[in-house]
Design a protein around this motif. Sequence first.
Motif, PDB file in Angstrom:
ATOM      1  N   ASP A   1       0.788  -1.392  -0.155  1.00 51.54           N
ATOM      2  CA  ASP A   1       0.050  -0.089  -0.087  1.00 51.54           C
ATOM      3  C   ASP A   1       0.724   1.190   0.087  1.00 51.54           C
ATOM      4  N   LEU A   2       2.102   1.281   0.186  1.00 49.85           N
ATOM      5  CA  LEU A   2       3.018   2.513   0.250  1.00 49.85           C
ATOM      6  C   LEU A   2       3.134   3.054  -1.049  1.00 49.85           C
ATOM      7  N   MET A   3       3.106   4.458  -0.851  1.00 47.27           N
ATOM      8  CA  MET A   3       3.317   5.360  -2.075  1.00 47.27           C
ATOM      9  C   MET A   3       4.804   5.424  -2.440  1.00 47.27           C
ATOM     10  N   ALA A   4       5.211   4.646  -3.400  1.00 51.78           N
ATOM     11  CA  ALA A   4       6.934   4.435  -3.190  1.00 51.78           C
ATOM     12  C   ALA A   4       7.338   5.280  -4.406  1.00 51.78           C
ATOM     13  N   THR A   5       8.582   5.999  -4.290  1.00 52.59           N
ATOM     14  CA  THR A   5       9.211   6.772  -5.547  1.00 52.59           C
ATOM     15  C   THR A   5      10.486   6.195  -5.351  1.00 52.59           C
TER      16      THR A   5
END
Length: 381
Positions: free
Chosen positions: A262-266
């Motif tokens: 669910d993490l919003m990763a960059t």
Amino acid sequence: MIETSNDSLPTPEGVLALVRPGGARGLRAWDAADALLLDTAHDYLREQPDARVLVVDDAFGALGLGLARARPDLVADNATLASALRANRARNPGCPPVAAPSDWRAPPSGPYDLVLLRIPRQADYLGWLLRWLNGVLAAQGRLLAGGMIKHLPDRSVALFAEAVRTDTVLPARKKARVVVCRRGEARLADWPDTWKGYRLDDGLTFEGLPAVFSRDRLDQGTRRLLPWVARAVAALPPQARMLDLACGNGILGISALVRRPDLMATFVDVSSQALMSAGHNLARACPGVDAAFLHQDGLAGSEGPFELILLNPPFHDGGAVGDHIALRLLRQAAQRLAPGGRLLLVGNRHLGYHRSLRRWFSRVRQLDADPKFVVFEAGRS
């Protein structure tokens, strides 16, 4: 004789004033290999003035600007070339415009009559480049490959012999060497070493393209940091923002996403092949999980803020070794860290990152260490 300063490169077209954006003081933006490549290229262009020219892996614009009148195409793995070209063209207003460089995510297509290549330090990357160049070099085209002798990879003679036809090895000048070649028969499609990788104890596999750091083995710093990544992501709120800075093959960020998709990763890296590798590995480890991939030198835009930043900073900058890249990344990370967020960092013990961290973070804690590496957690109040 033209008098020049340490940042001035004499070329057949005149003197270029060059700087190295973002580098440590005292590091020069060009070397003797650039000068020898330019002299050799201009000799060729006097006989073939309409040649289509490609420059591969120019470092800070010396080759692109030195050949600007030939209107070369440029391709580079390293994102710093674009900013270096802008900075150095501004310092040389009489220089014609130069096309923006492409990278390996969308490389240019041939055929090219003349190619200038800065020989990389990594043997696998050199083997990859020579095979790629065979696909874009014209039938009667020439490849000028140059580098500083002390930085040439092991087996470089064998690598050239396997991939291309060598016409001439020019006499060394100021410890630089240039090899003049024609295209060979070797192609990337037939090469088994485009991807290399390794498997973790938990079954995850990671692969990397040839320009990627430690692509065929888990480096010891990352091994030391990974358990702390697992603990950190377990404590994050839903859909928290995570940054894998200087991501390499993406192992830190992907290991986090396996546990918390669910993490919003960059993912950010200066190497286009690193980003390609991270995207490749994410698709295999976490099908359907989206992430942002940014090809840039650190945090150059308005990214963030992030609740978690993961960083295993590089300490090699071409042939130079030091902490100037890491210090810049730490400063940028501090500016992009969300309130209450944390930075997880692994670094070489001898570089003393604990002192640097305290310049920008109010909370610094050592989590782990061995004789070579130290793991830190840092945050801001």
